[in-house]
Scaffold this motif. Structure first.
Motif, short mmCIF file in Angstrom:
data_model
loop_
_atom_site.label_atom_id
_atom_site.label_comp_id
_atom_site.label_asym_id
_atom_site.label_seq_id
_atom_site.Cartn_x
_atom_site.Cartn_y
_atom_site.Cartn_z
N PRO A 156 30.10 28.32 32.82
CA PRO A 156 31.04 28.07 32.23
C PRO A 156 32.28 28.55 32.83
O PRO A 156 33.61 28.60 32.66
CB PRO A 156 31.26 27.52 31.08
CG PRO A 156 30.23 28.37 30.56
CD PRO A 156 28.87 28.63 32.22
N VAL A 157 32.20 30.18 32.22
CA VAL A 157 33.48 30.66 31.62
C VAL A 157 33.62 30.99 32.84
O VAL A 157 35.19 31.22 33.80
CB VAL A 157 32.75 32.71 31.65
CG1 VAL A 157 34.28 33.30 31.82
CG2 VAL A 157 32.86 31.98 29.99
N ILE A 158 32.82 30.84 34.25
CA ILE A 158 33.31 31.34 35.95
C ILE A 158 34.28 30.16 35.64
O ILE A 158 35.62 30.27 36.84
CB ILE A 158 32.38 31.46 36.33
CG1 ILE A 158 31.63 32.92 36.21
CG2 ILE A 158 32.47 32.20 38.05
CD1 ILE A 158 30.00 33.03 37.19
N GLN A 159 33.39 28.87 35.57
CA GLN A 159 34.24 27.94 36.41
C GLN A 159 35.41 27.90 35.86
O GLN A 159 36.28 27.35 36.12
CB GLN A 159 33.31 26.31 35.68
CG GLN A 159 34.16 25.04 36.07
CD GLN A 159 33.43 24.03 36.16
OE1 GLN A 159 31.85 24.76 36.22
NE2 GLN A 159 34.22 23.21 35.63
N ILE A 160 35.72 27.52 34.30
CA ILE A 160 37.03 27.54 33.93
C ILE A 160 38.21 28.58 33.72
O ILE A 160 39.12 28.99 34.57
CB ILE A 160 36.87 27.56 31.99
CG1 ILE A 160 36.40 26.85 31.40
CG2 ILE A 160 38.33 27.84 31.64
CD1 ILE A 160 35.39 27.00 30.36
N THR A 161 37.78 30.20 34.48
CA THR A 161 39.02 30.66 34.99
C THR A 161 39.31 31.18 36.58
O THR A 161 40.10 31.03 36.26
CB THR A 161 37.26 32.12 35.05
OG1 THR A 161 37.87 32.98 33.92
CG2 THR A 161 38.52 33.76 35.17
N TRP A 162 38.37 30.53 37.54
CA TRP A 162 38.29 30.26 38.79
C TRP A 162 39.71 28.54 38.72
O TRP A 162 40.66 29.10 39.62
CB TRP A 162 36.75 29.59 39.35
CG TRP A 162 37.29 29.85 41.10
CD1 TRP A 162 37.75 30.39 41.92
CD2 TRP A 162 37.87 28.01 41.55
NE1 TRP A 162 37.89 29.43 42.88
CE2 TRP A 162 37.64 28.36 42.96
CE3 TRP A 162 37.71 27.04 40.88
CZ2 TRP A 162 38.34 27.58 43.96
CZ3 TRP A 162 37.54 26.08 42.04
CH2 TRP A 162 38.00 25.98 43.06
N GLU A 163 39.26 27.74 37.63
CA GLU A 163 39.95 26.46 37.88
C GLU A 163 41.46 27.52 37.57
O GLU A 163 42.54 26.42 37.73
CB GLU A 163 39.77 25.66 37.24
CG GLU A 163 38.47 25.27 37.69
CD GLU A 163 37.89 23.93 36.43
OE1 GLU A 163 37.31 22.95 37.48
OE2 GLU A 163 37.80 23.86 35.56
#
Length: 731
Positions: A62-69
């Motif tokens: 989830p951290v990768i997802q939020i950072t990338w978004e």
């Protein structure tokens, strides 16, 4: 059609879902199923699970997802802009720029979770030259607070210099760091009225409408000064009213609310910056990560970094940059990597502290602070001190409103030093697969038995077609009203449950409720039924068949209270963080192998010390339900044979599910009749669900309280006999 992966059902991006599939992860582990939606939903999370349970993926994905978004949105020009400069036409509010960094401001509420230090703020506008003004502060969380008035020359530490005047909860007024007895002490649920008379240059306060004597005569040298409403908090929360809504205790003697002040007597605050973070519109420096992951050892840091490298490889435009910062790796090489840009940094504490101290890593833009194997990170005094020092260097709130999100992972969350980290977090959600679940005492949870043999009203509802549309599993069954055939009773339960949901809503006049259904189809059917039953029953659905945009919009509508009911499945609801929800309805209990979900469901109420009511509908007979094991996952599937016969249906025994939940919790859950009236029990007095729990109560116990233990024991014995009988009937 393209089917969603199991990880995508949790809200994970398809690209990330593809990456985890390629490393052999087809199904999320228990800890991942719990933690991923919670982190995606914005929660701070405490995570406890055994080594090898997949908790690294639970926070990395989830951290990768939020950072990338967030990086993608910035690349596309969608980044949020800093709030505009305050103008004369803006509404009165606290100034998000003129505040200490650990004070959260949201609407007319302000909160500080720091139990050691004071944090203050002032209004965005003030009054001058003349007039008599008033504002109110309601104590929403018991702690330490001070309210009053100050000029812009004052420190935010209200009442500690000559430019500010405060009144605190201990019953003391403060000015020039002189704390004198005044009025009365105040606490949770009290309302403090703050009076400022610029015509006569006086300040005084009131408690719950009771006015106290003049506290201060304002010095003549402040005759042309502008006074701003000011607050100071320590582990407390206030709800302010500057006059845009009716006061709880309206002022007398010609005092008016601040928002009614005439323009010629009003001045806009000149403080429209927020320290170094006035860089909100400035490009993020290359050495400013969005996420910081702390590990206790170099080996663990490398493992986590390698996992991130695997997860992120399908994410492009923009490319996510990750760096490993550990001892034992050449400093020059690490500095070179940081100078090329970093979005996620995985590090050990010693090397990280060294680089932060040398200003080689900028922490101004950090949104995630993750402590992995936290029991090791806080093992010693110096270790704990270092964690707090690093945390203090990270801003809690950006000027654009984003809150620092923390994740704490450990195999032993119940370690005393680990639990103390809760003080750094914002209403953390516990994902504990090791400790015993328990229900907070702010949650009043009851069950209502749905007995189609005793309640025949379903026959009338079905004949008049004024009932809920059922899931269609009995479309080809011969339903014989009046008989006690299993298919007939199963269909009856489905109809009665829809009716009981409406009864519960009306009995308690529910204006905000989360309703849990077993399947996505059940959610859709209930949504249609509530809308058809009463136009006032506004509702939305949250489940995997709705698009991400619709899900986000539906959740936001519920948070903003533009709709009353959020109907969802367990998977979709795990990341919901809506504060102050007063009611939960379980249309169906979780299955026996997911009994812990009961606690997660009812835990949506009773948060932040607010009272909540959870009602579970429990069928006394077995109900036939869909259990799709087919390739289409239920799409255009009409195979009503049991799974033992290669079909997609099972018989669901809620009596057994309830028994296992009670065993899991070690409690007996109280019952209510089908009129849904819930008697007040151990809460001792009138309960207002969704409101703060009152700490006031009688010092004396009556006979009923003295006998409560014996009565509870008798009640347990009686209920065990009843369930044994119902269980026998179901078989």
């Amino acid at each position: 059609m393209n089917l969603m992966t199991a990880f995508e059902e949790l809200g994970v991006l398809p690209e990330l879902g593809e990456s985890v599939s390629q490393i052999g992860w087809e199904l999320p582990t228990d800890i991942q199923s719990e933690a991923i939606p919670a982190i995606l939903g914005g929660c701070d999370v405490f995570m406890a699970a055994e080594t090898g349970s997949g908790k690294t993926g639970a926070f990395c994905i989830p951290v990768i997802q939020i950072t990338w978004e967030s990086m993608r949105d910035q690349l596309m020009g969608k980044q949020r802009k800093a709030p505009k400069n305050i103008s004369q036409d803006d509404a009165w509010a606290l100034n998000i720029y003129d505040k200490d960094k650990n004070l959260m401001i949201k609407g007319m509420s302000c909160r500080c979770s720091d139990g050691k230090n004071w944090h203050g703020s002032r209004g965005n506008k003030g009054v001058k030259a003349g007039g008599k003004y008033y504002f109110e502060a309601f104590i929403a969380q018991d702690g330490l607070c001070r309210v009053g008035w100050s000029t812009l020359d004052a420190k935010l530490n209200l009442g500690t210099d000559e430019y500010g005047y405060g009144f605190g909860g201990t019953g003391k007024k403060s000015h020039r760091r002189s704390f004198d007895e005044y009025g009365e002490s105040f606490t949770l649920q009290d309302t403090i009225g703050c009076y400022l008379d610029l015509d006569n240059r006086t300040i005084h306060w009131a408690k719950n409408g009771k006015e106290f004597e003049i506290a201060y005569k304002i010095d003549k040298k402040f005759a042309v000064s502008t006074f701003f409403p000011a607050i100071l908090l320590q582990n407390s929360e206030l709800e302010l009213n500057f006059g845009d809504s009716p006061f709880r205790f309206p002022p007398k003697n010609d005092y008016i609310g601040l928002s009614q002040a005439k323009l010629q007597f009003t001045e806009v605050s000149s403080i429209t910056t927020y320290g170094r973070l006035a860089q909100a519109n400035k490009e993020r420096p290359l050495n400013a990560p969005i996420c910081v992951i702390l590990e206790p050892t170099m080996e663990l840091a490398r493992q986590t970094h390698n996992q991130i490298e695997l997860f992120k490889k399908k994410l492009t435009s923009p490319t996510l940059r990750s760096a490993l910062v550990v001892g034992g790796k050449p400093m020059a090489q690490q500095l070179s990597e940081l100078s090329e840009g970093v979005d996620i940094v995985t590090c050990t504490t010693g090397r990280f502290k060294e680089l932060v101290g040398q200003e080689k890593i900028c922490l101004d833009f950090v949104r995630f602070f993750i402590l992995d194997e936290a029991d090791q990170l806080v093992a010693g005094f110096q270790d704990r001190k270092l964690i707090h020092e690093l945390h203090d260097k990270i801003p809690r709130y950006a000027p654009t409103g984003e809150r620092l999100q923390m994740v704490v992972c450990s195999a032993t969350l119940h370690n005393v030093e680990v639990k103390k980290l809760e003080g750094l977090m914002h209403f953390p959600q516990w994902v504990d697969l090791k400790g015993q679940d328990s229900v907070p005492d702010t949650v009043h949870h009851v069950v209502c038995l749905v007995d189609p043999k005793a309640d025949k009203s379903w026959i009338r509802l079905r004949s008049t077609r004024s009932c809920i549309t059922t899931d269609g599993i009995h479309a080809n069954s011969q339903i014989r009203p009046g008989s006690e055939q299993p298919d007939t009773l199963s269909e009856a339960v489905k109809i009665l449950k829809g009716e009981y949901v409406v009864k519960a809503i009306k009995e308690h006049n529910m204006d905000q409720c989360i309703i849990f259904c077993r399947t996505k189809l059940d959610c859709d059917n209930l949504e249609k039924y509530l809308k058809a039953t009463d136009s006032e029953m506004t509702c939305v659905c949250l489940h995997g068949d709705r698009s991400p945009q619709e899900r986000n919009g539906n959740l936001e509508a519920f948070k903003q209270k533009s709709v009353k009911f959020l109907i969802c499945t367990d998977v979709a609801a795990r990341g919901i963080d809506v504060r102050g929800v007063p009611y939960v309805i379980n249309v169906t209990l979780p299955p026996k192998d997911e009994k812990q979900n009961y606690v997660h469901r009812i835990g949506r109420v009773g948060r932040a010390d607010r009272m909540g009511l959870a009602i579970s509908l429990v069928s006394t007979v077995s109900e036939k339900v869909w259990y799709h094991s087919c390739r289409s996952r239920g799409v255009n599937c009409h195979n009503t044979d049991l799974t033992s016969q290669k079909g997609c249906a099972i018989w669901y025994n809620e009596v057994e599910c309830l028994s296992l939940i009670e065993q899991h919790l070690g409690v007996t859950i109280g019952h209510v009749e089908n009129d849904m009236a819930v008697p007040v029990n151990e809460f001792d007095g009138k309960v207002t669900y969704g409101s703060k729990r009152s700490n006031q109560g009688s010092m004396f116990t009556g006979h009923a309280v003295q006998l409560s233990g014996v009565v509870a024991e008798l009640n347990d014995l009686e209920r065990s006999v009843q369930f044994a009988y119902l269980h026998a009937c179901a078989h």
